[in-house]
Write a protein that holds these residues in place. Structure first.
Motif, PDB file in Angstrom:
ATOM      1  N   PHE A   9     -47.583  44.473  19.390  1.00 16.67           N
ATOM      2  CA  PHE A   9     -46.795  43.370  18.847  1.00 16.67           C
ATOM      3  C   PHE A   9     -46.732  43.314  17.325  1.00 16.67           C
ATOM      4  N   LYS A  10     -47.437  44.211  16.640  1.00 18.74           N
ATOM      5  CA  LYS A  10     -47.435  44.146  15.183  1.00 18.74           C
ATOM      6  C   LYS A  10     -46.049  44.371  14.596  1.00 18.74           C
ATOM      7  N   ASP A  11     -45.251  45.228  15.230  1.00 11.72           N
ATOM      8  CA  ASP A  11     -43.933  45.547  14.672  1.00 11.72           C
ATOM      9  C   ASP A  11     -42.873  44.520  15.034  1.00 11.72           C
ATOM     10  N   ALA A  12     -43.186  43.592  15.945  1.00 10.75           N
ATOM     11  CA  ALA A  12     -42.252  42.510  16.263  1.00 10.75           C
ATOM     12  C   ALA A  12     -42.399  41.353  15.284  1.00 10.75           C
ATOM     13  N   LEU A  13     -43.380  41.438  14.405  1.00 11.46           N
ATOM     14  CA  LEU A  13     -43.630  40.413  13.398  1.00 11.46           C
ATOM     15  C   LEU A  13     -43.300  40.947  12.016  1.00 11.46           C
ATOM     16  N   PRO A  14     -42.769  40.112  11.126  1.00 16.29           N
ATOM     17  CA  PRO A  14     -42.624  40.560   9.729  1.00 16.29           C
ATOM     18  C   PRO A  14     -43.995  40.910   9.168  1.00 16.29           C
ATOM     19  N   PHE A  15     -44.088  42.020   8.451  1.00 23.49           N
ATOM     20  CA  PHE A  15     -45.384  42.355   7.852  1.00 23.49           C
ATOM     21  C   PHE A  15     -45.806  41.257   6.883  1.00 23.49           C
ATOM     22  N   ARG A  16     -44.871  40.781   6.090  1.00 22.11           N
ATOM     23  CA  ARG A  16     -45.005  39.568   5.287  1.00 22.11           C
ATOM     24  C   ARG A  16     -43.727  38.766   5.458  1.00 22.11           C
ATOM     25  N   TYR A  17     -43.841  37.470   5.561  1.00 21.79           N
ATOM     26  CA  TYR A  17     -42.652  36.634   5.690  1.00 21.79           C
ATOM     27  C   TYR A  17     -41.944  36.541   4.346  1.00 21.79           C
ATOM     28  N   ALA A  18     -40.618  36.677   4.397  1.00 18.37           N
ATOM     29  CA  ALA A  18     -39.835  36.589   3.169  1.00 18.37           C
ATOM     30  C   ALA A  18     -39.968  35.203   2.553  1.00 18.37           C
ATOM     31  N   SER A  19     -39.976  34.176   3.395  1.00 15.37           N
ATOM     32  CA  SER A  19     -40.179  32.812   2.927  1.00 15.37           C
ATOM     33  C   SER A  19     -41.573  32.365   3.350  1.00 15.37           C
ATOM     34  N   GLU A  20     -42.548  32.610   2.505  1.00 21.43           N
ATOM     35  CA  GLU A  20     -43.922  32.303   2.880  1.00 21.43           C
ATOM     36  C   GLU A  20     -44.197  30.803   2.848  1.00 21.43           C
ATOM     37  N   ASN A  21     -43.464  30.059   2.048  1.00 22.74           N
ATOM     38  CA  ASN A  21     -43.646  28.607   2.056  1.00 22.74           C
ATOM     39  C   ASN A  21     -43.218  28.018   3.395  1.00 22.74           C
ATOM     40  N   GLU A  22     -42.085  28.475   3.904  1.00 21.86           N
ATOM     41  CA  GLU A  22     -41.579  27.964   5.171  1.00 21.86           C
ATOM     42  C   GLU A  22     -42.422  28.432   6.342  1.00 21.86           C
ATOM     43  N   ASN A  23     -43.002  29.608   6.252  1.00 15.37           N
ATOM     44  CA  ASN A  23     -43.754  30.200   7.367  1.00 15.37           C
ATOM     45  C   ASN A  23     -45.235  30.301   7.070  1.00 15.37           C
ATOM     46  N   TRP A  24     -45.702  29.469   6.151  1.00 20.46           N
ATOM     47  CA  TRP A  24     -47.113  29.518   5.777  1.00 20.46           C
ATOM     48  C   TRP A  24     -48.018  29.286   6.981  1.00 20.46           C
ATOM     49  N   GLY A  25     -48.961  30.175   7.175  1.00 20.03           N
ATOM     50  CA  GLY A  25     -49.904  30.031   8.273  1.00 20.03           C
ATOM     51  C   GLY A  25     -49.547  30.788   9.534  1.00 20.03           C
ATOM     52  N   ARG A  26     -48.318  31.282   9.618  1.00 18.11           N
ATOM     53  CA  ARG A  26     -47.933  32.017  10.826  1.00 18.11           C
ATOM     54  C   ARG A  26     -48.561  33.406  10.851  1.00 18.11           C
ATOM     55  N   VAL A  27     -48.861  33.857  12.061  1.00 21.87           N
ATOM     56  CA  VAL A  27     -49.342  35.217  12.238  1.00 21.87           C
ATOM     57  C   VAL A  27     -48.245  36.188  11.810  1.00 21.87           C
ATOM     58  N   ASN A  28     -48.610  37.174  11.013  1.00 24.74           N
ATOM     59  CA  ASN A  28     -47.642  38.195  10.606  1.00 24.74           C
ATOM     60  C   ASN A  28     -48.159  39.578  10.996  1.00 24.74           C
ATOM     61  N   GLY A  29     -47.363  40.600  10.664  1.00 26.10           N
ATOM     62  CA  GLY A  29     -47.771  41.953  11.009  1.00 26.10           C
ATOM     63  C   GLY A  29     -49.057  42.361  10.319  1.00 26.10           C
ATOM     64  N   ALA A  30     -49.263  41.903   9.081  1.00 26.72           N
ATOM     65  CA  ALA A  30     -50.482  42.226   8.353  1.00 26.72           C
ATOM     66  C   ALA A  30     -51.712  41.676   9.082  1.00 26.72           C
ATOM     67  N   ALA A  31     -51.584  40.483   9.659  1.00 22.87           N
ATOM     68  CA  ALA A  31     -52.695  39.903  10.415  1.00 22.87           C
ATOM     69  C   ALA A  31     -53.028  40.742  11.652  1.00 22.87           C
ATOM     70  N   ALA A  32     -51.970  41.285  12.284  1.00 23.06           N
ATOM     71  CA  ALA A  32     -52.214  42.139  13.463  1.00 23.06           C
ATOM     72  C   ALA A  32     -52.968  43.402  13.066  1.00 23.06           C
ATOM     73  N   TYR A  33     -52.576  44.009  11.953  1.00 22.32           N
ATOM     74  CA  TYR A  33     -53.295  45.180  11.470  1.00 22.32           C
ATOM     75  C   TYR A  33     -54.752  44.815  11.141  1.00 22.32           C
ATOM     76  N   ALA A  34     -54.949  43.646  10.512  1.00 20.03           N
ATOM     77  CA  ALA A  34     -56.300  43.230  10.120  1.00 20.03           C
ATOM     78  C   ALA A  34     -57.175  42.966  11.348  1.00 20.03           C
ATOM     79  N   LEU A  35     -56.599  42.337  12.367  1.00 20.77           N
ATOM     80  CA  LEU A  35     -57.373  42.058  13.580  1.00 20.77           C
ATOM     81  C   LEU A  35     -57.791  43.350  14.265  1.00 20.77           C
ATOM     82  N   LYS A  36     -56.891  44.296  14.330  1.00 17.35           N
ATOM     83  CA  LYS A  36     -57.242  45.586  14.939  1.00 17.35           C
ATOM     84  C   LYS A  36     -58.349  46.265  14.161  1.00 17.35           C
ATOM     85  N   ALA A  37     -58.335  46.126  12.835  1.00 17.75           N
ATOM     86  CA  ALA A  37     -59.354  46.783  12.008  1.00 17.75           C
ATOM     87  C   ALA A  37     -60.724  46.160  12.163  1.00 17.75           C
ATOM     88  N   ARG A  38     -60.769  44.902  12.655  1.00 19.17           N
ATOM     89  CA  ARG A  38     -62.071  44.249  12.838  1.00 19.17           C
ATOM     90  C   ARG A  38     -62.916  44.976  13.865  1.00 19.17           C
TER      91      ARG A  38
END
Length: 238
Positions: free
Chosen positions: A209-238
């Motif tokens: 599911f990492k590629d179905a999410l924006p790696f970073r949201y273009a509007s981070e203020n509007e989407n602040w706190g949402r899971v993004n692709g970077a979070a999926a990569y970080a969780l896998k690395a844990r």
């Protein structure tokens, strides 16, 4: 990654504006509504997902106002030295820590499975014809796919949390037909899955599911706190 609660409240009020004459709409997000009522409406579907974030992700500052001095997860190990004898994690240093006095059993075990159930409800009932799944520029590209990916990642994070605290853990994921499992009072709880196998499942979810999410949201203020692709990569690395 936790949603700002004030932003959630404002978003919910805006979503339900103009219909406040109904009692149930006076609530921020009512998760007791029937699935047909929630998931046939875009704003209520979005509100359900927003409430899932609020239920799933822990409050990073909770410990600092907690009378039991639950300041750090590291305090539940012998790496910490307890100054206050009243702290609940003092039992670790006193070698008096077992399943009968594990305060995480309620705070984490119960709450995390409730959050997982909400994720599975969303995955079962969210509708592409209501949410929309069109190709478009920006963060809302293929919005249904993105929201489904968010729910999958929240479910994975909740299981990861349980594994961190409890090791081998019952995994409430999908049945043999690939349908999300929604536990009821009469359901049989799955057997505990070995932690190594459970972590492999979480890593596989991140890959799916990492590629179905924006790696970073273009509007981070509007989407602040949402899971993004970077979070999926970080969780896998844990």
């Amino acid at each position: 990654m936790k949603f700002n609660k004030i932003a959630l409240y404002v978003a919910a009020v805006l979503s339900f504006g103009g219909a406040s004459c109904s009692d149930y709409l006076d609530k921020e997000v009512d998760l007791t509504l029937q699935a047909d009522n929630v998931f046939s409406d875009f704003d209520r579907t979005r509100g359900f997902l927003a409430k899932m974030y609020d239920n799933c992700l822990p409050d990073a500052f909770r410990g600092y106002s907690d009378t039991q001095f639950r300041l750090s997860g590291d305090c539940m190990t012998d790496n910490a030295v307890d100054y206050w004898g009243v702290a609940r994690y003092h039992s670790v240093m006193a070698d008096a820590y077992d399943a009968t006095n594990h305060w995480f059993a309620n705070d984490y075990w119960t709450s995390r499975y409730a959050a997982i159930r909400s994720c599975n409800q969303f995955l079962t009932n969210a509708r592409p014809d209501v949410i929309g799944n069109a190709e478009k520029p920006g963060d809302d590209n293929r919005l249904y796919d993105r929201m489904i990916a968010e729910a999958h990642m929240l479910r994975a994070i909740m299981h990861f949390d349980l594994i961190c605290w409890f090791g081998d853990t019952p995994m409430v994921t999908d049945d043999e037909n690939g349908a999300p499992i929604i536990l009821t009072p009469s359901s049989v709880i799955p057997e505990r899955m070995p932690a190594a196998d459970a972590l492999k499942w979480i890593a596989d979810e991140c890959d799916k599911f990492k590629d179905a999410l924006p790696f970073r949201y273009a509007s981070e203020n509007e989407n602040w706190g949402r899971v993004n692709g970077a979070a999926a990569y970080a969780l896998k690395a844990r």
